[in-house]
Write a protein that holds these residues in place. Structure first.
Motif, PDB file in Angstrom:
ATOM      1  N   ARG A 224       0.564  -0.703  -0.010  1.00 42.26           N
ATOM      2  CA  ARG A 224      -0.047   0.014  -0.172  1.00 42.26           C
ATOM      3  C   ARG A 224       1.033   0.967  -0.143  1.00 42.26           C
ATOM      4  O   ARG A 224       0.274   2.289  -0.982  1.00 42.26           O
ATOM      5  CB  ARG A 224      -0.901  -0.148   1.527  1.00 42.26           C
ATOM      6  N   PHE A 225       1.847   1.281   0.865  1.00 45.27           N
ATOM      7  CA  PHE A 225       2.835   2.483   1.072  1.00 45.27           C
ATOM      8  C   PHE A 225       3.389   2.532  -0.694  1.00 45.27           C
ATOM      9  O   PHE A 225       3.513   3.837  -1.111  1.00 45.27           O
ATOM     10  CB  PHE A 225       4.193   1.964   2.071  1.00 45.27           C
ATOM     11  N   GLU A 252      -6.297   4.567   0.905  1.00 47.05           N
ATOM     12  CA  GLU A 252      -7.489   4.318   0.953  1.00 47.05           C
ATOM     13  C   GLU A 252      -7.611   3.774  -1.377  1.00 47.05           C
ATOM     14  O   GLU A 252      -8.230   2.642  -1.085  1.00 47.05           O
ATOM     15  CB  GLU A 252      -9.069   5.031   1.080  1.00 47.05           C
ATOM     16  N   LYS A 253      -7.112   4.242  -2.000  1.00 45.61           N
ATOM     17  CA  LYS A 253      -6.948   3.781  -3.291  1.00 45.61           C
ATOM     18  C   LYS A 253      -6.852   2.966  -3.188  1.00 45.61           C
ATOM     19  O   LYS A 253      -6.684   1.267  -4.258  1.00 45.61           O
ATOM     20  CB  LYS A 253      -5.903   4.740  -4.147  1.00 45.61           C
ATOM     21  N   ALA A 254      -5.587   2.461  -2.363  1.00 49.20           N
ATOM     22  CA  ALA A 254      -4.589   1.332  -2.379  1.00 49.20           C
ATOM     23  C   ALA A 254      -5.673   0.163  -1.610  1.00 49.20           C
ATOM     24  O   ALA A 254      -5.126  -1.248  -2.114  1.00 49.20           O
ATOM     25  CB  ALA A 254      -3.318   1.188  -1.558  1.00 49.20           C
ATOM     26  N   LYS A 255      -6.075   0.163  -1.033  1.00 47.95           N
ATOM     27  CA  LYS A 255      -7.248  -0.841  -0.844  1.00 47.95           C
ATOM     28  C   LYS A 255      -7.732  -1.092  -1.192  1.00 47.95           C
ATOM     29  O   LYS A 255      -8.240  -2.722  -1.706  1.00 47.95           O
ATOM     30  CB  LYS A 255      -7.884  -0.074   1.109  1.00 47.95           C
ATOM     31  N   LEU A 256      -7.995  -0.268  -2.331  1.00 44.64           N
ATOM     32  CA  LEU A 256      -9.649  -0.636  -3.466  1.00 44.64           C
ATOM     33  C   LEU A 256      -8.679  -1.639  -4.082  1.00 44.64           C
ATOM     34  O   LEU A 256      -9.920  -2.278  -4.145  1.00 44.64           O
ATOM     35  CB  LEU A 256     -10.272   0.681  -3.706  1.00 44.64           C
ATOM     36  N   LYS A 257      -7.499  -1.442  -4.710  1.00 45.29           N
ATOM     37  CA  LYS A 257      -7.403  -1.916  -5.101  1.00 45.29           C
ATOM     38  C   LYS A 257      -6.453  -3.733  -5.102  1.00 45.29           C
ATOM     39  O   LYS A 257      -6.545  -4.511  -5.833  1.00 45.29           O
ATOM     40  CB  LYS A 257      -5.866  -1.638  -5.829  1.00 45.29           C
ATOM     41  N   GLU A 258      -6.885  -4.429  -3.722  1.00 45.61           N
ATOM     42  CA  GLU A 258      -5.833  -4.794  -3.295  1.00 45.61           C
ATOM     43  C   GLU A 258      -7.732  -6.471  -3.669  1.00 45.61           C
ATOM     44  O   GLU A 258      -8.308  -6.243  -3.868  1.00 45.61           O
ATOM     45  CB  GLU A 258      -6.368  -5.280  -1.511  1.00 45.61           C
TER      46      GLU A 258
END
Length: 258
Positions: A224-225, A252-258
């Motif tokens: 995420r980082f 939050e965008k990174a979380k949505l891509k998981e």
């Protein structure tokens, strides 16, 4: 898959290669038990990474590296006329037979828990003075705590239900919060250790390996980082100049891509 004959032939080939390297290679000839130690630890960690990544091709390669070290230590042992690879294999073979009387003897067990209790009892009969004697002093603290708890549970020193362990976790958290308010660093550290120890114990009751769980979170955080860094850079922004709220948008965008 390879036949048993092919497997034995491959091991013999590796032993022959080790003989050649020990005789002809300046680096291999120079190595000692002590000089290999930190390299072995590194190889085991690399194997652990491959297992967590579920990369079976890498698991195969890393197992090869670990096997090389076992062969290397055995070669050095044979040069010292103390032990060789056959002694190493026979030693673990004998131990496994002795500690599995429910397979190689007439002992009856009903489940895994009984197997573990018998295992610890047999170790004491072998001359161990404590069930904790086999926990390496140099283990990382989290792994050590997990092994300690496994071993004492093997002789019945354990909670009966996971709800009791969770109560203990909450109790330790409350004690930590009290010491935090008192601002006594030594007591805070002690209580924080108790919280971690109780959480590791709770993980055992939940059937979770705490080391694997934490490493999974480490990998998730790193992913995420890095997403945050890459997207910030792609938009021509300086990460150091962003507010925490602005960084959180990318997070939050990174979380949505998981």
């Amino acid at each position: 898959m390879n036949t048993r004959a092919d497997q034995l032939k491959a091991i013999e080939r590796l032993l022959n290669i080790m003989d050649d390297l020990r005789e002809k290679c300046p680096w291999d000839r120079k190595q000692t038990l002590e000089s290999l130690r930190h390299l072995t630890i590194e190889e085991v960690y690399e194997l652990g990474d491959a297992i967590l990544d579920n990369n079976l091709e890498e698991v195969k390669k890393e197992l090869g590296d670990v096997l090389l070290h076992i062969v290397f230590y055995s070669k050095i042992g044979s040069e010292k006329k103390v032990f060789d690879i056959a002694d190493v294999a026979n030693s673990i073979g004998d131990k496994l037979i002795d500690r599995h009387p429910h397979i190689y003897g007439d002992v009856k067990v009903k489940d895994e828990d009984e197997v573990k209790k018998n295992w610890e009892a047999l170790k004491l009969k072998e001359g161990k003075t404590s069930v904790l004697e086999g926990v390496p002093k140099s283990l990382p603290a989290m792994v050590k705590a997990s092994r300690i708890q496994d071993k004492v549970a093997g002789v019945g020193f354990d909670w009966e239900q996971d709800s009791q362990v969770l109560e203990k976790v909450n109790e330790e958290l409350n004690e930590l919060s009290i010491e935090v308010k008192e601002k006594n660093h030594d007591k805070i550290e002690a209580e924080f250790g108790d919280v971690l120890f109780s959480m590791i114990n709770y993980a055992r009751f939940l059937g979770i390996n705490p080391e694997d769980a934490l490493e999974r979170t480490n990998k998730k955080f790193i992913k995420r980082f890095k997403f945050l860094e890459q997207n910030t850079k792609a938009e021509g922004k300086d990460l150091n100049q962003l507010s925490l709220e602005e960084m959180d948008v990318y997070w939050e965008k990174a979380k949505l891509k998981e």
